[in-house]
Design an enzyme around this catalytic site. Structure first.
Site, short mmCIF file in Angstrom:
data_model
loop_
_atom_site.label_atom_id
_atom_site.label_comp_id
_atom_site.label_asym_id
_atom_site.label_seq_id
_atom_site.Cartn_x
_atom_site.Cartn_y
_atom_site.Cartn_z
CE LYS A 41 1.15 1.26 4.59
NZ LYS A 41 1.56 2.26 4.72
CG ASP A 172 -0.31 0.38 8.03
OD1 ASP A 172 -0.85 1.21 8.06
OD2 ASP A 172 1.04 0.39 7.86
#
Ligand code: C5P
Length: 327
Positions: A41, A172
């Site tokens: 990401k 995350d």
């Protein structure tokens, strides 16, 4: 235009994972295999809003997965959970910690215990995502294990429950369990799809270069050094969301923001130099990814990305990627 007030209100506070009675003591067949890609990401915006009483930082961030992936192969076994790893060039195997602390293994053990699975899992990870690079590699693997074992062990858990399991492992992980372009809040556990259930048709995504100077910026140290100071313009979230919606890469370049970047550039000059090289090579906008050490730079399109890649040459580890679909 996304209604960001509404969006923020929609950010779901995740319920603690409930243990549904019907899946306790799940019987699982050994030998079933699932293969999946776990995406890295980038944080296109990362606002640090302040320090929380629990020691974490309150943040607000637009996160998108990209086409740089680790490949996971999950096999259900009657033995204990075990993991093997192979790596692509550019991934430093010595940076991988002990198996017991590995997030992917912890994800498997958490699910095994929580749902009383009578089997283990053999996890093989082929790593392409640089370790400790601010690209969420470890979190991506954990998210992949959570999604994969939910299928392999036929648990059929709702996505919110999978995300809540992820939140127990790291800040995350819920965003990567969710997938697509998300707005992340709280310490990272409050996640909602940036465009709800209706992905904009105009959203084609962006091409970008990710570069990594090979230094480690430990996340706790980076957050500890954060001193506040300048805050992001209030329009940043709105501008980034609307540039993703319309695939306006110049507007996205203008809206890039990472509150951790000044501290990281000061403490790790190699990271600042890597960002400068991406700028010089022609990227439209350059930003630190998460807490570093990777930086990324936006390209106009694939051909422009290849041109930039050639200018960077082989001396600096970098990869040309595309953002994944928004939902
Ligand atoms: O949650 P995770 O284990 O990924 O976080 C790693 C470290 O990063 C935390 O121990 C904390 O020091 C810092 N952190 C933070 N605020 C957040 C996320 C992470 O201070 N929202």
């Amino acid at each position: 235009m996304p209604n960001l007030e509404l969006l923020a209100a929609c950010v779901s506070r995740l319920k603690p994972p409930g243990v549904s009675g019907k899946i306790r003591g799940q019987m699982v067949r050994a030998g079933s295999v699932i293969k999946l890609e776990a995406s890295a990401k980038i944080n296109l915006t990362l606002e640090i809003l302040g320090k929380r009483p629990d020691g974490y930082h309150e943040l607000r961030s637009i996160v998108m997965p990209v086409s740089l992936t680790d490949t996971l192969t999950l096999t259900s076994t009657y033995a204990q959970t075990a993991m093997t790893i192979t790596v692509s060039p550019g991934v430093d195997l010595t940076k991988i910690g002990s198996v017991d602390r590995n997030l992917a293994v912890r994800a498997a053990r958490l699910m095994q215990e929580r749902y009383r699975i009578n089997a283990g899992a053999r996890i093989h990870i082929h790593k392409r995502i640089p370790i400790g690079g601010g690209l969420g590699g470890g979190s991506a693997d954990a998210a992949g294990v959570i999604r994969g074992l939910d299928r392999l062990w036929e648990l059929g858990l709702p996505r919110d429950e999978l995300m809540a399991l992820g939140a127990e492992l790291g800040s995350d992980v819920p965003a990567l369990v969710h997938g697509g372009a998300v707005l992340m809040a709280g310490r990272g556990e409050l996640v909602s799809g940036l465009f709800g259930d209706a992905p904009p048709e105009t959203c084609a995504g962006f091409w970008l270069l990710i570069a990594n100077p090979g230094v480690m910026c430990p996340t706790p140290d980076v957050f500890k050094k954060w001193r506040g100071g300048l805050t992001a313009p209030p329009s940043i979230l709105h501008n980034m969301a609307s540039s993703i919606r319309t695939s306006d890469v110049s507007a996205a370049a203008d809206a890039l923001y990472n509150g951790l970047q000044p501290g990281v550039f000061e403490s790790y000059p190699d990271v600042a130099q890597t960002a400068a090289r991406l700028h010089e090579a022609g990227c439209l906008g350059v930003l630190l990814s998460g807490s570093g050490a990777s930086v990324f730079g936006l390209a106009r399109d694939e051909a422009h990305g290849q041109e930039i890649s050639q200018k960077l040459g082989s001396g600096l580890w970098h990869v040309l990627v595309h953002t994944c679909p928004v939902v």
